[in-house]
Design a protein around this motif. Structure first.
Motif, PDB file in Angstrom:
ATOM      1  N   ARG A   5       0.815  -1.217   0.000  1.00  0.00           N
ATOM      2  CA  ARG A   5       0.000   0.000   0.000  1.00  0.00           C
ATOM      3  C   ARG A   5       0.849   1.268   0.000  1.00  0.00           C
ATOM      4  N   ARG A   6       2.159   1.131   0.137  1.00  0.00           N
ATOM      5  CA  ARG A   6       3.076   2.284   0.213  1.00  0.00           C
ATOM      6  C   ARG A   6       3.490   2.734  -1.182  1.00  0.00           C
ATOM      7  N   LEU A   7       3.355   4.038  -1.422  1.00  0.00           N
ATOM      8  CA  LEU A   7       3.751   4.644  -2.688  1.00  0.00           C
ATOM      9  C   LEU A   7       4.797   5.713  -2.394  1.00  0.00           C
ATOM     10  N   LEU A   8       5.911   5.675  -3.103  1.00  0.00           N
ATOM     11  CA  LEU A   8       6.946   6.685  -2.922  1.00  0.00           C
ATOM     12  C   LEU A   8       7.116   7.449  -4.234  1.00  0.00           C
ATOM     13  N   PHE A   9       6.908   8.763  -4.157  1.00  0.00           N
ATOM     14  CA  PHE A   9       7.010   9.631  -5.321  1.00  0.00           C
ATOM     15  C   PHE A   9       8.252  10.505  -5.232  1.00  0.00           C
ATOM     16  N   ARG A  10       8.904  10.747  -6.366  1.00  0.00           N
ATOM     17  CA  ARG A  10       9.910  11.796  -6.514  1.00  0.00           C
ATOM     18  C   ARG A  10       9.125  13.009  -6.985  1.00  0.00           C
ATOM     19  N   VAL A  11       9.230  14.126  -6.289  1.00  0.00           N
ATOM     20  CA  VAL A  11       8.463  15.320  -6.648  1.00  0.00           C
ATOM     21  C   VAL A  11       9.410  16.468  -6.973  1.00  0.00           C
ATOM     22  N   ARG A  12       8.988  17.288  -7.954  1.00  0.00           N
ATOM     23  CA  ARG A  12       9.773  18.463  -8.359  1.00  0.00           C
ATOM     24  C   ARG A  12       8.810  19.571  -8.751  1.00  0.00           C
ATOM     25  N   ALA A  13       9.253  20.813  -8.546  1.00  0.00           N
ATOM     26  CA  ALA A  13       8.454  21.980  -8.951  1.00  0.00           C
ATOM     27  C   ALA A  13       9.359  22.945  -9.707  1.00  0.00           C
ATOM     28  N   TRP A  14       8.806  23.514 -10.793  1.00  0.00           N
ATOM     29  CA  TRP A  14       9.559  24.467 -11.618  1.00  0.00           C
ATOM     30  C   TRP A  14       8.735  25.721 -11.866  1.00  0.00           C
ATOM     31  N   TRP A  15       9.440  26.825 -12.022  1.00  0.00           N
ATOM     32  CA  TRP A  15       8.885  28.052 -12.590  1.00  0.00           C
ATOM     33  C   TRP A  15       9.701  28.264 -13.858  1.00  0.00           C
ATOM     34  N   GLY A  16       9.089  27.993 -14.991  1.00  0.00           N
ATOM     35  CA  GLY A  16       9.836  28.007 -16.248  1.00  0.00           C
ATOM     36  C   GLY A  16      10.915  26.949 -16.191  1.00  0.00           C
ATOM     37  N   ASP A  17      12.169  27.349 -16.415  1.00  0.00           N
ATOM     38  CA  ASP A  17      13.258  26.375 -16.352  1.00  0.00           C
ATOM     39  C   ASP A  17      13.994  26.405 -15.014  1.00  0.00           C
ATOM     40  N   THR A  18      13.447  27.154 -14.049  1.00  0.00           N
ATOM     41  CA  THR A  18      14.057  27.234 -12.716  1.00  0.00           C
ATOM     42  C   THR A  18      13.462  26.165 -11.807  1.00  0.00           C
ATOM     43  N   LEU A  19      14.319  25.291 -11.292  1.00  0.00           N
ATOM     44  CA  LEU A  19      13.881  24.275 -10.343  1.00  0.00           C
ATOM     45  C   LEU A  19      13.637  24.945  -8.996  1.00  0.00           C
ATOM     46  N   LEU A  20      12.388  24.930  -8.552  1.00  0.00           N
ATOM     47  CA  LEU A  20      12.017  25.576  -7.286  1.00  0.00           C
ATOM     48  C   LEU A  20      12.227  24.664  -6.087  1.00  0.00           C
ATOM     49  N   GLY A  21      11.942  23.386  -6.281  1.00  0.00           N
ATOM     50  CA  GLY A  21      12.051  22.455  -5.170  1.00  0.00           C
ATOM     51  C   GLY A  21      12.028  21.031  -5.670  1.00  0.00           C
ATOM     52  N   GLU A  22      12.547  20.133  -4.834  1.00  0.00           N
ATOM     53  CA  GLU A  22      12.560  18.721  -5.186  1.00  0.00           C
ATOM     54  C   GLU A  22      12.668  17.885  -3.927  1.00  0.00           C
ATOM     55  N   GLY A  23      12.219  16.638  -4.044  1.00  0.00           N
ATOM     56  CA  GLY A  23      12.327  15.738  -2.917  1.00  0.00           C
ATOM     57  C   GLY A  23      11.491  14.495  -3.090  1.00  0.00           C
ATOM     58  N   GLU A  24      11.114  13.904  -1.948  1.00  0.00           N
ATOM     59  CA  GLU A  24      10.323  12.673  -1.937  1.00  0.00           C
ATOM     60  C   GLU A  24       9.033  12.894  -1.173  1.00  0.00           C
ATOM     61  N   HIS A  25       8.019  12.166  -1.595  1.00  0.00           N
ATOM     62  CA  HIS A  25       6.720  12.223  -0.930  1.00  0.00           C
ATOM     63  C   HIS A  25       6.152  10.805  -0.875  1.00  0.00           C
TER      64      HIS A  25
END
Length: 139
Positions: free
Chosen positions: A91-111
């Motif tokens: 039942r466990r799901l592990l996601f790699r998450v990332r956020a961008w504004w245009g080509d700028t990486l705003l944040g990244e990590g795991e969820h």
């Protein structure tokens, strides 16, 4: 119905509004995308990604977030969020998450999210509430 499998990739976009700013949520004093709002965007994307593969009466709940906030984004811009399913362990799901504004990486990590039966999950919460209220009344 298709199964949740590693490699599943979902992308959503969010416009940064005043209610998403650090000064509004109280996590800072500036009018830029707050870390809590960025994390919420990441969680929403992962939730939506998994939800379409679940059965009737099932959902996922977030259980862990480990994210670095790398760059600011001002009010009014569109933030693109990606969730990639990296692991499925029961039942466990592990996601790699990332956020961008245009080509700028705003944040990244795991969820991490867990698949739950909505009715049983809410019944458990109600039981916990009753037990805590009973305990408090006896004190």
């Amino acid at each position: 119905m298709a199964r949740l499998e590693p490699g599943l990739r979902c992308v959503e976009e969010f416009r940064v509004e005043e209610e998403h700013t650090a000064s509004h949520v109280g996590s800072g004093t500036v009018r830029v995308l707050s870390t809590p709002a960025m994390i919420a965007f990441m969680e929403i994307t992962a939730l939506h990604c998994a939800q379409r593969y679940l059965g009737e009466g099932e959902t996922t709940v977030g259980t862990m977030v480990c994210v670095r906030h790398l760059a600011p984004a001002p009010v009014g811009v569109v933030v693109r969020v990606e969730a990639v399913l990296e692991k499925v362990e029961g039942r466990r799901l592990l996601f790699r998450v990332r956020a961008w504004w245009g080509d700028t990486l705003l944040g990244e990590g795991e969820h991490e999210r867990y698949i739950v039966n909505t009715e049983r999950f809410l019944a458990k919460v109600e039981k916990m509430l009753r037990e805590k209220q009973e305990k408090e009344t006896k004190s």
